[in-house]
Design an enzyme around this catalytic site. Sequence first.
Site, PDB file in Angstrom:
ATOM      1  N   GLY A  51     -12.405  -2.510   5.507  1.00 27.57           N
ATOM      2  CA  GLY A  51     -10.719  -2.150   5.154  1.00 27.57           C
ATOM      3  C   GLY A  51     -10.326  -1.207   6.450  1.00 27.57           C
ATOM      4  O   GLY A  51      -8.894  -1.433   6.214  1.00 27.57           O
ATOM      5  N   LYS A 106       4.051   4.984  17.820  1.00 25.42           N
ATOM      6  CA  LYS A 106       4.354   6.222  17.685  1.00 25.42           C
ATOM      7  C   LYS A 106       4.648   6.747  18.803  1.00 25.42           C
ATOM      8  O   LYS A 106       5.472   7.914  18.939  1.00 25.42           O
ATOM      9  CB  LYS A 106       3.390   6.632  17.360  1.00 25.42           C
ATOM     10  CG  LYS A 106       2.780   5.932  16.116  1.00 25.42           C
ATOM     11  CD  LYS A 106       1.445   5.691  15.351  1.00 25.42           C
ATOM     12  CE  LYS A 106       1.046   5.166  14.519  1.00 25.42           C
ATOM     13  NZ  LYS A 106      -0.085   4.736  13.513  1.00 25.42           N
ATOM     14  N   THR A 149       0.621  -0.652   0.244  1.00 23.79           N
ATOM     15  CA  THR A 149      -0.319  -0.093   0.109  1.00 23.79           C
ATOM     16  C   THR A 149       0.704   1.266  -0.168  1.00 23.79           C
ATOM     17  O   THR A 149       1.021   1.761  -0.400  1.00 23.79           O
ATOM     18  CB  THR A 149      -1.102  -0.409   1.309  1.00 23.79           C
ATOM     19  OG1 THR A 149      -1.482  -1.036   1.248  1.00 23.79           O
ATOM     20  CG2 THR A 149      -1.670   1.320   1.174  1.00 23.79           C
ATOM     21  N   GLY A 176      -3.615   5.072   5.148  1.00 25.06           N
ATOM     22  CA  GLY A 176      -3.687   5.826   4.209  1.00 25.06           C
ATOM     23  C   GLY A 176      -2.474   5.576   3.058  1.00 25.06           C
ATOM     24  O   GLY A 176      -1.731   6.346   3.494  1.00 25.06           O
TER      25      GLY A 176
HETATM   26  N1  HSE Z   1      -3.212   1.067  11.480  1.00 27.33           N
HETATM   27  C1  HSE Z   1      -2.625   2.069  11.492  1.00 27.33           C
HETATM   28  C2  HSE Z   1      -3.721   2.624  12.248  1.00 27.33           C
HETATM   29  C3  HSE Z   1      -2.304   3.005  10.736  1.00 27.33           C
HETATM   30  O1  HSE Z   1      -5.118   3.035  12.434  1.00 27.33           O
HETATM   31  O2  HSE Z   1      -3.758   4.037  12.492  1.00 27.33           O
HETATM   32  C4  HSE Z   1      -1.499   4.235  10.782  1.00 27.33           C
HETATM   33  O3  HSE Z   1       0.408   3.789  11.251  1.00 27.33           O
END
Ligand code: HSE
Length: 405
Positions: A182, A200, A11, A297
Amino acid sequence: MIQAAVLGYGTVGSGVVEVIEKNADMVGRNAGEEIHVKYILDLRDFPGDPHEKEVIHDFKQIIEDDEVKIVCETMGGVGAAYEFTKQALTAGKSVCTSNKELVAAHGPELLALAKEHNCNYLFEASVGGGIPIIRPIKDALTAERIEAITGILNGTTNYILTKMEKEGADFESVLKLAQDKGYAERNPEADVEGHDACRKIAILSSLMTGKNVDYQKIYTEGITKITARDFAYAGAMGMSIKLLALSRKMGEETLAMVAPFLISEESPLHMVSGVFNAIMVKGNMLGDSMFYGRGAGKLPTASAVVADVVDCARHIGETLMCFWDAEEAALMSIDDVERKFFFRAKAGNGERLKKLFGEELQEISLSDVTEETGYVTDVMKEKEFAALYEQLADITVGSRIRIEA
Ligand code: HSE
């Protein structure tokens, strides 16, 4: 022309190729030279893809090609991605990544390797997807002493909680809907248990302190125990429930944690809905500032990776400053943190609870609920609350939720 390689044509990787192609004029102008993707490394072939000719399966081809100056690591994980990143940096090729697991696990080592080989390891896309947050912390807020970072750092869980709040639905049914659409992974654990947000906030905390905040030592609680009834109480109190990742300087120590919190309408994070992310940064001169946008995204995340590519292109042969030492930051135990707590108990226990928590204990009743009552404590230490709450296993319902002041 600067040649780049993309590791992983999933992606984000395919998004990186798309951004470089579609915004070629802007990217080239800002980089000072045209950026061209010479190789795309993936285990798979992509017959019929406009870039099928660039797809290769052997990383050696990239490492041995002196023309390749920048590598975009969009593979994810800490196995091959770690090895390839080390090899690329050792060969003097800058690496731009969206891989928060790798950055959280090996950030200082990879930054040191980049410095040693006069190149860069940049990771804007690893936190907040397309939201610029790493660069503001590293560059724009360099005159500030950053005292706190509070964020909604996971889009999947924010989507689930928003839907629960708006529709009065329970966690499991909304999770299933999110999976069908999704938004949530088939294996949603990393998101719903808070692990993604934990990595994070570890990255942001490390940049805030300049030392390494070990993600494995961050207290992390997910959203799986939050119910529709909790949202009913939150609504009655004019509050919302959000999965917050927070980091605070507390003297010489840092408090870092991830957990669902009740937050009031006055908080700027209250209005952050759906898949959006937001990060509030508190500086000692600036006060609060908030960064808001799409935290995940394909194209938003790819845009952040490509912005790093541009930065690398502008600084070939030069390492950008990044203060993130290998020395471990001292983390404060959450036991001593003081705040209010919300909990629910079976009806008819008001007296017993007031004896334990004091007369300041506030009762929250829902007009259509008679079998239980909600309670908000006065400000107290986490360990004091936990000790009292433990004694109430026979009457409590659901799970307690912390209240963010
Ligand atoms: N799975 C993560 C979210 C994707 O839903 O924020 C981005 O790091």
